[in-house]
Design a protein around this motif. Structure first.
Motif, short mmCIF file in Angstrom:
data_model
loop_
_atom_site.label_atom_id
_atom_site.label_comp_id
_atom_site.label_asym_id
_atom_site.label_seq_id
_atom_site.Cartn_x
_atom_site.Cartn_y
_atom_site.Cartn_z
N GLY A 1 0.81 -1.23 0.00
CA GLY A 1 0.00 0.00 0.00
C GLY A 1 0.83 1.27 0.00
N LEU A 2 2.12 1.14 0.31
CA LEU A 2 2.98 2.33 0.33
C LEU A 2 3.47 2.70 -1.07
CD1 LEU A 2 5.17 1.53 3.46
CD2 LEU A 2 3.23 3.08 3.33
N PHE A 3 3.61 1.71 -1.95
CA PHE A 3 4.12 2.07 -3.28
C PHE A 3 3.06 1.95 -4.38
CE2 PHE A 3 5.77 -2.30 -2.53
CZ PHE A 3 5.27 -2.98 -3.63
N ILE A 4 1.93 1.32 -4.05
CA ILE A 4 0.78 1.45 -4.96
C ILE A 4 -0.09 2.52 -4.32
CG2 ILE A 4 -1.19 0.27 -6.01
CD1 ILE A 4 0.44 -2.22 -6.07
N PHE A 5 0.13 3.71 -4.80
CA PHE A 5 -0.20 4.91 -4.04
C PHE A 5 -1.53 5.51 -4.47
CE2 PHE A 5 0.32 9.46 -3.30
CZ PHE A 5 0.83 9.49 -2.02
N ASP A 6 -2.32 5.89 -3.50
CA ASP A 6 -3.50 6.71 -3.86
C ASP A 6 -3.51 7.95 -2.98
OD1 ASP A 6 -4.64 6.08 -1.40
OD2 ASP A 6 -5.78 4.42 -2.21
N GLY A 7 -4.29 8.93 -3.37
CA GLY A 7 -4.31 10.21 -2.66
C GLY A 7 -4.72 10.07 -1.20
N GLU A 8 -5.49 9.03 -0.90
CA GLU A 8 -5.97 8.83 0.47
C GLU A 8 -4.81 8.62 1.43
OE1 GLU A 8 -9.09 9.07 1.85
OE2 GLU A 8 -9.42 9.95 -0.13
N LEU A 9 -3.77 7.91 0.96
CA LEU A 9 -2.63 7.63 1.83
C LEU A 9 -1.94 8.92 2.26
CD1 LEU A 9 -0.76 5.59 3.22
CD2 LEU A 9 0.55 5.46 1.13
N SER A 10 -1.83 9.88 1.31
CA SER A 10 -1.22 11.16 1.65
C SER A 10 -1.97 11.86 2.77
CB SER A 10 -1.21 12.07 0.42
OG SER A 10 -0.05 11.85 -0.32
N LYS A 11 -3.30 11.82 2.65
CA LYS A 11 -4.12 12.48 3.69
C LYS A 11 -3.91 11.79 5.03
CE LYS A 11 -7.81 13.83 0.54
NZ LYS A 11 -9.09 13.39 0.03
N LYS A 12 -3.87 10.46 4.99
CA LYS A 12 -3.70 9.70 6.24
C LYS A 12 -2.33 9.97 6.88
CE LYS A 12 -6.84 5.85 5.42
NZ LYS A 12 -6.93 4.43 5.04
#
Lengths: 655, 63
Positions: free
Chosen positions: A135-146
């Protein structure tokens, strides 16, 4: 470790059927996959992640149905992902059954030498192919927010995952499990428990020594007392007899008493001997024994059934049934004779018959034998008691009027006897068997010995446990402190590296990370714009992913969409520096300000792919496909076009 | 993927601070290294665990 995505193929799923090849002509640093909105970017990203992690096995039926094609009514869909990890190729093949709501995997790898059922990557890669890591390298914008959300712990989790700090906790858990197993059956495990048992052992050791000494001393004293009593007693009797002139009478009384006691012993032996012969105890025994013997005679036991009888028959010219004796019959008779009485048992039975005959011939005399023995014993006991009484009477008579010295000796004798009785009682208690009860006050040496051994074993066992506990605590404390210290250092280094990057790329919209405490905390601001959030997220993850010697791909959905035009160019310049392979799913509006600097920063090592779904509205797109058919791949419901020219021309008029 | 060098540094320093034998940090790092780089069998895991515990000095095993 270096992980690269070589391509994937989807068939019968929500996204259009397609086969993406990221390998031909060599793996490119930048892979741009242009897909209009609604073509299945999110579906593809979800499938890549599911293939990589084996996570689809846990999907709910509802989630499975979200991957079903809207246009086709197919029962199954397939997704195949091809990876390269170091020098090994690895493929995951998912089959999604929309009827059964099931997902099944097949794994093929050069490492395992073929294909196997299930999600089974080589064991050494497994720990990197988990959801939290992928989940760290298959990245979506939600991860940045989290990462920036103070209520989330994604930033700390990411550091723990990438730097493998979780391994330190894993080792601590293993130590705890080992400890639990080691002391599973032990009652006491602590220093306090050890002290308690050590105290008990000390008391029992003292008690054991004390009782052993007491026993030795008492036995010695007992012998001395016995001798003293005998001497004093003899002296008193002798003096009394002399004084009263009845020395001869006393001697005679003593001899009588000794003879009477001997007679008691003899008569007791006679009675016991008689009692051991049943026919002498009761006439009923004798009668029944006689009946037994008569029955044996009548039945001709043992002669008729003896083995010898059959042996003799076998030697006769004819059998007892009248048939002539032949060899076969002879052999069988001899074989079967083994089942009957042998000469040894026959002898015993004949002896029994003789004994019964001899001992029961005069039944009337039987009763008198035991009775007379019993009467004789009673008489001799009476005689013995009488002899003792005679001595006591004589002694009493002599004592009257004796001198003070004898009186005092008599008092001393009584005291010695009392003391000897006390000693005998004590020795009896000391020699008593162990009753199995735990009491430090017990007088039984056997009991104290058993308790002492138990306490000694316990102390030894707990000592081992306490030592083990201390060793485990030392190692755990090292690991705990190392986790805190290394996380703190790694965090500080990542913050510094991220801030350097951010300073470079966010000149017009500066943002600085102050700290990472579970989440990323920004300097002087509580929140961040979408662009800042994404920039901080990219910087943080790329710094983290490139830490050490590891190379992971960066798979991003619409990387520039939420960014301001100015920031787009800056981030586009930054991203290729952050990873070894970037796969960006882009939409046509992202092209103008984002793609040119991204391509430039990637040293033009780029693969361009455009894909769209075939439907009523896509006829004009189909009409404008490149003339070079090698660049175009068509499926039932989708088109895939390789090449920069079409990529840049795609939907340009619409823009 | 090997264990992060900051984890290595931290373990080495703490072991020294606690006046433990350097052997202990070597054993811990060997275990972490194996866990990091491959899937180890339970018997190898137990071997690592026992090796680490043997190297940890306590008052009891110092006596």
């Amino acid at each position: 470790m270096r992980l690269q995505v070589l391509g994937w193929q989807s068939i019968g799923l929500r996204c259009a059927d397609s086969k993406i090849d990221l390998e031909s002509g060599g793996v490119k640093k930048l892979n741009l996959i242009q897909m209009p909105n609604g073509t299945g970017k999110t579906t593809t990203l979800g499938l890549i992640q599911a293939a990589m992690t084996g996570d689809a096995n846990t999907w709910s039926p509802k989630k499975i149905q979200t991957y079903k094609s809207k246009n086709k009514d197919n029962e199954q869909g397939r997704f195949i992902l091809h990876l390269q990890i170091d020098d090994n190729r690895l493929s995951f093949d998912l089959t999604i059954d929309f009827e059964q709501n099931e997902v099944t995997y097949r794994t093929s790898s050069s490492r395992i030498g073929g294909a196997v059922e299930g999600w089974k990557p080589p064991s050494e890669y497994r720990r990197f192919l988990v959801k939290s890591f992928v989940g760290l390298f298959i990245f979506d914008g939600e991860l940045s927010k989290k990462l920036l959300d103070e209520n989330e712990t994604q930033a700390e989790k990411a550091i723990d995952a990438l730097c493998q700090l979780y391994l330190l906790d894993e080792v601590k858990s293993k130590l705890d499990a080992y400890w639990e197993k080691a002391v599973d059956k032990a009652d006491a495990k602590t220093t306090k428990g050890l002290q308690m048992w050590q105290g008990k052992l000390s008391k029992l050791s003292t008690r054991k020594d004390f009782l052993n000494n007491t026993k030795t001393e008492s036995e010695k004293k007992n012998i001395t007392l016995k001798n003293n009593i005998q001497e004093l007693s003899d002296s008193i009797v002798e003096r009394l007899a002399k004084e009263g002139g009845k020395l001869e009478e006393m001697e005679e009384a003593k001899i009588n008493a000794a003879n009477a006691e001997n007679q008691v012993e003899k008569d007791a032996e006679t009675l016991m001997r008689d009692l051991r012969q049943p026919h002498l105890v009761d006439a009923l025994f004798a009668e029944n024994l006689k009946t037994l013997k008569d029955s044996m005679v009548e039945l001709q036991i043992p002669r008729e059934t003896s083995k010898q009888f059959f042996v003799e028959v076998s030697k006769s010219p004819s059998c007892i049934c009248g048939e002539p004796m032949n060899e076969e019959r002879k052999v069988r008779i001899l074989e079967r004779s083994e089942k009957y009485l042998g000469s040894d048992i026959t002898g015993e039975l004949n002896a029994l018959k003789t004994d019964i005959e001899n001992n029961t011939s005069n039944i009337n005399a039987t009763n008198n034998s035991v009775s007379s023995s019993a009467i004789a014993l009673q008489d001799s006991i009476d005689a013995s008691l009488q002899a003792e009484t005679d001595i006591a009477t004589l002694q009493h008579t002599l004592t009257k009027g004796m001198d003070e010295g004898i009186k005092e000796d008599n008092i001393t004798l009584d005291a010695l006897k009392l003391e000897k009785q006390g000693l005998s009682d004590l020795l009896e208690a000391l020699n008593e068997d162990d009753n199995g009860l735990d009491s430090v006050e017990s007088l039984s040496i056997a009991s104290i010995k058993r308790q002492h051994k138990k306490a000694k074993d316990k102390v030894s066992e707990i000592s081992d446990n306490v030592a083990l506990s201390n060793q485990i605590e030392i190692v755990k404390s090292i690991l705990s402190k190392a986790t805190i210290d290394s996380r703190s250092k790694i965090t500080a280094q990542i913050v510094d590296e991220c801030n350097e990057l951010l300073e470079e790329i966010m000149k017009l919209n500066p943002v600085t990370i102050r700290n990472i405490n579970k989440s990323l905390q920004l300097e002087g601001q509580d929140g961040a714009s979408t662009g800042q959030t994404l920039a901080v997220g990219y910087c943080f993850l790329s710094t983290l992913l490139n830490r050490g010697e590891n190379k992971f791909p960066f798979v991003v959905d619409s990387p520039a969409n939420p960014l301001d035009d100015v920031v787009r160019a800056e981030i586009a310049t930054m991203i290729p520096k952050l990873c070894d392979q970037m796969i960006a799913f882009v939409i046509p509006p992202e092209r103008p300000d984002f793609i040119p600097p991204l391509v430039q920063a990637s040293d033009n090592d780029v693969r361009y792919i455009t894909t769209f779904r075939i439907n009523k509205g896509s006829q004009n797109l189909l009409d404008s496909l490149p003339d070079d058919k090698k660049l175009v791949e068509k499926t039932d419901d989708g088109v895939l076009v390789y090449g920069e020219e079409y990529f840049n021309r795609f939907l340009k008029e619409k823009e | 993927m090997s264990i992060d060098h900051e984890v290595e540094n931290a373990i080495n320093k703490i072991v020294l601070d606690l006046k433990q034998d350097k052997k202990l940090s070597r054993k811990i790092l060997a275990w972490l290294g194996d866990l990091s780089e491959k899937e180890i069998s339970s018997s190898d895991d137990l071997e690592h665990l026992k090796g680490v515990l043997r190297s940890a000095c306590t008052e009891e095993n110092n006596e």
